[in-house]
Design an enzyme around this catalytic site. Structure first.
Site, PDB file in Angstrom:
ATOM      1  N   LYS A   1      -8.922   7.603 -19.159  1.00  0.00           N
ATOM      2  CA  LYS A   1      -9.239   8.207 -20.446  1.00  0.00           C
ATOM      3  C   LYS A   1      -7.982   8.218 -21.345  1.00  0.00           C
ATOM      4  CE  LYS A   1     -13.009   8.805 -18.081  1.00  0.00           C
ATOM      5  NZ  LYS A   1     -13.319  10.022 -17.345  1.00  0.00           N
TER       6      LYS A   1
ATOM      7  N   ARG B   1       0.855  -1.206   0.000  1.00  0.00           N
ATOM      8  CA  ARG B   1       0.000   0.000   0.000  1.00  0.00           C
ATOM      9  C   ARG B   1       0.884   1.246   0.000  1.00  0.00           C
ATOM     10  NH1 ARG B   1      -1.344   1.547   4.634  1.00  0.00           N
ATOM     11  NH2 ARG B   1      -2.317  -0.374   5.336  1.00  0.00           N
TER      12      ARG B   1
ATOM     13  N   ASP C   1      -7.982  19.734 -13.493  1.00  0.00           N
ATOM     14  CA  ASP C   1      -8.301  18.388 -13.972  1.00  0.00           C
ATOM     15  C   ASP C   1      -7.980  18.388 -15.460  1.00  0.00           C
ATOM     16  OD1 ASP C   1      -9.528  16.115 -15.040  1.00  0.00           O
ATOM     17  OD2 ASP C   1     -11.129  16.114 -13.551  1.00  0.00           O
TER      18      ASP C   1
ATOM     19  N   TYR D   1     -17.048  17.948 -13.907  1.00  0.00           N
ATOM     20  CA  TYR D   1     -17.364  16.525 -14.110  1.00  0.00           C
ATOM     21  C   TYR D   1     -18.386  16.089 -13.051  1.00  0.00           C
ATOM     22  CZ  TYR D   1     -16.759  11.479 -14.225  1.00  0.00           C
ATOM     23  OH  TYR D   1     -16.988  10.131 -14.300  1.00  0.00           O
TER      24      TYR D   1
END
Ligand SMILES: *Cc1c(COP(=O)(O)O)cnc(C)c1O
Length: 384
Positions: free
Chosen positions: A194, A45, A169, A97
């Protein structure tokens, strides 16, 4: 050195074996020589070599100090909002978004963080909301689905005296078209699902930080909250980055041709594309996106109905009907019934998302084939 050479050679050769591809370290833990004595890795992690490789590549790609990989774009956004405390305020682009809107409004607002949604296409509009509690200015440029463009440099200059961090973003533009750190941003977000992943085969998110101080804070949150990207998806993301320059340039060139084609068609009402001279902030886009206007286009039909749009989006052959974007295969989407279906009609219309608005994510197919596909779908609109 050119950008593409830089990108390819930021991907390290494995020191242990000489493997030219970054190995997938599919392990949860690492053996220690003595308690606390290890090779820089103790638990996956906190650190994993495949993730470290991806994070270093992305930091270089965006010219940042550090980068941090998360399970999804929203997990990356969530990590940045966790920098804030109760009473702090965010100024966010009004066309944000939908998933970020849901997170801000329905998770963080109730924890006492105040959000102001502002039309940032005129940079001065943020002045009315800036105060000493403003901790984040949240910009998307271009936005989804109407491709609104904001002047990042101007917004950063207005925000600077207030000490607020400017977050961009950069999902829609991609690091190829837009480099927010050179425009004054402090943090960059990507839904690597994306353009960075680029093949519609994974979910991933990235936070890129400009300074050592911000890197340390995000690293702490990444480890404390634990929403990391697994090693296999890190490998796939690196593989995507190898071709990002080729893909985005091709997609952008094709999108420009398709936007020109759509503009000339009598069945089409409005075409939204930052590369069109008639776009509100075309000049800003030209400057801040290095002339690469991206692979996303939206348009509305003269027959402005949900039915007409439904007919159109089910008539294309190469443009596959699906949410998401940025992959090698072209996608088509009807926001009113898909990505923006949960927004009440009046609110949706007021933000420019007409009933017939259709969004295209242009893939890497031949542009002429894609135009032919749209032509066929348009003809079916007249003669169903
Ligand atoms: C898709 C998207 C996100 C969310 O990313 P996920 O990987 O789906 O969580 C955030 N911002 C923008 C602009 C997006 O398009």
């Amino acid at each position: 050195m050119s950008r593409i050479t830089d990108i390819i050679h930021s991907i390290p050769v494995d020191e242990l074996t000489g493997a030219i591809a970054v190995p997938v370290y599919q392990t949860s833990t690492f053996v220690q020589q003595a308690p606390g004595v290890h090779k820089g890795y103790d638990y996956a992690r906190t650190n994993n070599p495949t993730r470290t490789a991806l994070e270093n590549i992305v930091a270089q790609l965006e010219n940042g100090h550090g980068a941090f990989a998360f399970a999804t774009g929203l997990a990356a956004i969530d990590a940045v909002v966790k920098l804030l405390s109760t009473g702090d305020e965010i100024i966010a682009v009004d066309d944000i978004y939908g998933g970020a809107y849901r997170l801000f409004t329905h998770v963080y607002q109730k924890l006492g963080i105040k959000i102001h949604y502002v039309d940032t296409t005129d940079a001065e509009n943020i002045s009315d909301y800036l105060n000493d509690k403003t901790k984040l200015i949240w910009i998307e440029s271009p936005t989804n689905p109407t491709l609104k463009v904001s002047d990042i440099q101007k917004i950063a200059a207005i925000a600077q005296p207030f000490g607020s961090l400017v977050v961009v973003d950069n999902t829609f533009a991609s690091p190829i078209a837009q480099q927010p750190f050179t425009l004054g941003a402090d943090i960059i977000i990507h839904s690597a699902t994306k353009y960075i992943g680029g093949h519609s085969d994974l979910l991933a998110g990235l936070v890129v930080t400009k300074t050592k101080e911000l890197s340390e804070k995000i690293k702490f949150i990444q480890n404390a909250s634990g929403g990391i990207l697994g090693p296999w998806d890190c490998f796939l993301t690196i593989r995507g980055i190898e071709t990002i320059e080729l893909r985005v340039k091709r997609q952008s060139e094709s999108a420009w041709k398709i936007a020109q084609y759509l503009t000339a068609k009598s069945e089409i009402d409005k075409v939204y594309y930052p590369g069109l001279v008639g776009h509100k902030n075309h000049e800003v886009a030209k400057r801040q996106q290095n002339g690469i206007f991206g692979g996303m286009i939206s348009f509305s039909l003269k027959e402005d109905t949900v039915d007409a749009a439904s007919q159109f989006v089910t008539s294309t052959k190469y443009f596959k009907l699906a949410e998401s974007l940025g992959g090698v295969k072209s996608l088509i989407c009807h926001p009113a019934q898909m990505t923006h279906a949960s927004i009440p009609r009046e609110k949706r219309l007021s933000s420019g998302v007409q009933d017939s608005l259709i969004r295209l994510s242009v893939g890497i197919e031949d542009a002429e084939d894609l135009i032919h596909d749209l032509e066929t779908a348009l003809s079916k609109l007249k003669h169903p």
